[in-house]
Design a protein around this motif. Sequence first.
Motif, mmCIF file in Angstrom:
data_model
loop_
_atom_site.group_PDB
_atom_site.id
_atom_site.type_symbol
_atom_site.label_atom_id
_atom_site.label_comp_id
_atom_site.label_asym_id
_atom_site.label_seq_id
_atom_site.Cartn_x
_atom_site.Cartn_y
_atom_site.Cartn_z
ATOM 1 N N ARG A 139 54.786 32.550 40.100
ATOM 2 C CA ARG A 139 55.201 33.393 41.230
ATOM 3 C C ARG A 139 56.062 34.556 40.746
ATOM 4 O O ARG A 139 55.886 35.702 41.169
ATOM 5 C CB ARG A 139 55.963 32.554 42.253
ATOM 6 C CG ARG A 139 56.312 33.331 43.524
ATOM 7 C CD ARG A 139 57.116 32.460 44.481
ATOM 8 N NE ARG A 139 56.321 31.356 45.006
ATOM 9 C CZ ARG A 139 55.531 31.450 46.057
ATOM 10 N NH1 ARG A 139 55.389 32.615 46.689
ATOM 11 N NH2 ARG A 139 54.853 30.399 46.481
ATOM 12 N N GLU A 165 55.077 38.467 41.164
ATOM 13 C CA GLU A 165 55.961 39.385 41.896
ATOM 14 C C GLU A 165 56.351 40.571 41.034
ATOM 15 O O GLU A 165 56.428 41.709 41.509
ATOM 16 C CB GLU A 165 57.210 38.624 42.355
ATOM 17 C CG GLU A 165 56.939 37.641 43.496
ATOM 18 C CD GLU A 165 58.169 36.850 43.891
ATOM 19 O OE1 GLU A 165 59.215 36.986 43.202
ATOM 20 O OE2 GLU A 165 58.101 36.077 44.869
ATOM 21 N N ASP A 196 50.748 39.311 48.783
ATOM 22 C CA ASP A 196 51.040 37.917 49.130
ATOM 23 C C ASP A 196 49.775 37.061 49.093
ATOM 24 O O ASP A 196 49.802 35.906 48.658
ATOM 25 C CB ASP A 196 51.673 37.845 50.522
ATOM 26 C CG ASP A 196 53.080 38.419 50.541
ATOM 27 O OD1 ASP A 196 53.678 38.562 49.444
ATOM 28 O OD2 ASP A 196 53.589 38.724 51.643
ATOM 29 N N THR A 230 48.851 36.360 45.522
ATOM 30 C CA THR A 230 49.837 35.437 44.941
ATOM 31 C C THR A 230 49.558 34.005 45.362
ATOM 32 O O THR A 230 49.546 33.091 44.528
ATOM 33 C CB THR A 230 51.255 35.834 45.377
ATOM 34 O OG1 THR A 230 51.561 37.136 44.856
ATOM 35 C CG2 THR A 230 52.285 34.835 44.869
ATOM 36 N N GLU A 231 49.319 33.799 46.656
ATOM 37 C CA GLU A 231 49.062 32.439 47.137
ATOM 38 C C GLU A 231 47.756 31.883 46.574
ATOM 39 O O GLU A 231 47.660 30.706 46.226
ATOM 40 C CB GLU A 231 49.024 32.433 48.675
ATOM 41 C CG GLU A 231 50.366 32.688 49.328
ATOM 42 C CD GLU A 231 51.432 31.715 48.846
ATOM 43 O OE1 GLU A 231 51.149 30.498 48.754
ATOM 44 O OE2 GLU A 231 52.561 32.163 48.546
#
Length: 538
Positions: free
Chosen positions: A479, A483, A489, A492-493
């Motif tokens: 993560r 970032e 988002d 990332t997920e």
Amino acid sequence: MASRGGSPKAPAGARLVLLTLAAGQFLMALDSSVMNVSIATVADDVGTTVTGIQGAITAYTLVMAMFMIPGGKIGALIGRKRAFMIGCVIYGCGSLTTALAPNLPVLLVGWSFLEGIGAALIMPAIVALVAGNFATERRPTAYGIVAAAGAVAIALGPLVGGVATTYFSWRWVFAGEVLVVLVILVFARRIADAVGETRSRIDLVGAVLSALGLGIFVYGVLRSDEWGWFRPKPDAPSWLGVSMVVWTMLMGLLLVWLFLRWEARIAARGREPLVDPAMLQNKQLTGGLTMFFFQYLVQMGVFFVVPLYLSVALGLSALATGARILPLSLTLLAAAVLIPRFLPDVSPRRVVRLGVFALLAGAVALMAALDADASAEIVTIPLLLIGLGMGALASQLGSVTVSAVPDSRSAEVGGVQNAVTNLGASIGTALAGSLLIGALTASFLTSVEQNPAIPADVKSRAAVELQSGVPFLSDAQLRAALEEAGTSDAVTEAALDANAAARLDGLRAALAILALSSLLALFFTPRIPSTQPGSPRT
């Protein structure tokens, strides 16, 4: 101690002698695992990189591998007790140098070179001194305790290193090793010496060939993570399109073959070889050595995989990780000590087979239990089984190998035995690591490719950038990296989900090869004798 012609008698302080030798084995094994949880801290403290510290660990392994067989021969020349004590002094000097090291070069001298040379003298001498201080019928218990001390040290290493690094300093670990060495030297006076036959000289050509052969082979294995086993990784060295790992391993094997040919020539001329080639035609000895190889391959693979699962996949601290591995130590000690004590006449072959089955069952159970939502408790039962298997093997194999030859050859057997275990440990760690990263990479890239939430340009970039391997990252590490890269988002997920699933696929792949290795070991168990050393054959 009785003469070589009969069974050697244990000295009055037999228990103290055994504890002293077990402490030496504990110390040698502890050094291989204690700093694995503190690599980054050590790197910062001595002003180097993580790669530099990993290089120091690799160099320590290489020095041990190169000098283990000559170290066993030196024990036969000057006396096992003297070799043991000299090795302890050298090792203690290395530990002190490491504890005070201001930079990487000094760390390399202390940790990698001096400690490696000390270990190459100590470990073969321990094998010979057990044979010289304990009667044949007591050796399974003695070898079991010594081997268990080493395995327990590997299990406790992360816990000891975590405590020292968290509350004190990593330097205190090596300072503590100096104190342990001093205690060992004080109590080593009670050990009955075992002096080999007088030799005019050591076989220097054989020593060079064995050192280069084993060293080059192990070096190739240790570089497999960076270079690739067969297909070279991007920017990795290669020749004829094949990874240099293959070529270094082939060169190492060629030098080992030349070493054996040279030793046969020396023996044919009536001179004293470094290792008598006739020993390697002994079915019992080669059977024991083969099982040692598989035991350490599986053992070190497990000690590589399980801490990764606990610390990275589940996010446990170094202290909690070490505590979760403790059940393995309990069954290991119990099996190593209690089997020879309560079943002194049991068939070594039967115990070894049951031990291998326990290793296989533990690896399969752990592979089946791994889950992203599982708690740390799921490793307990598999580790109890694996510890039981390791303890069963430890209770028999040392006695099997030493009893296969006259006691006068015990130091040479110790050198060969420890060289074989070093090979098994190196291959086990490298094989588990390579399969883990390979399966992790394939699973991660497949998940990314099949996820519609990830843009096509991100998929293409990921396939190119990660072709050399996906790092084994925790969710927090990944993560933070995403970032910093400024990903959305959704991406990332998706990446976190892919990483969680891929981690488990990688761990399962590593455990699968360890289970397969255990299964393969069963085919070599017929070479283990069915009666205890000294027992009448039926």
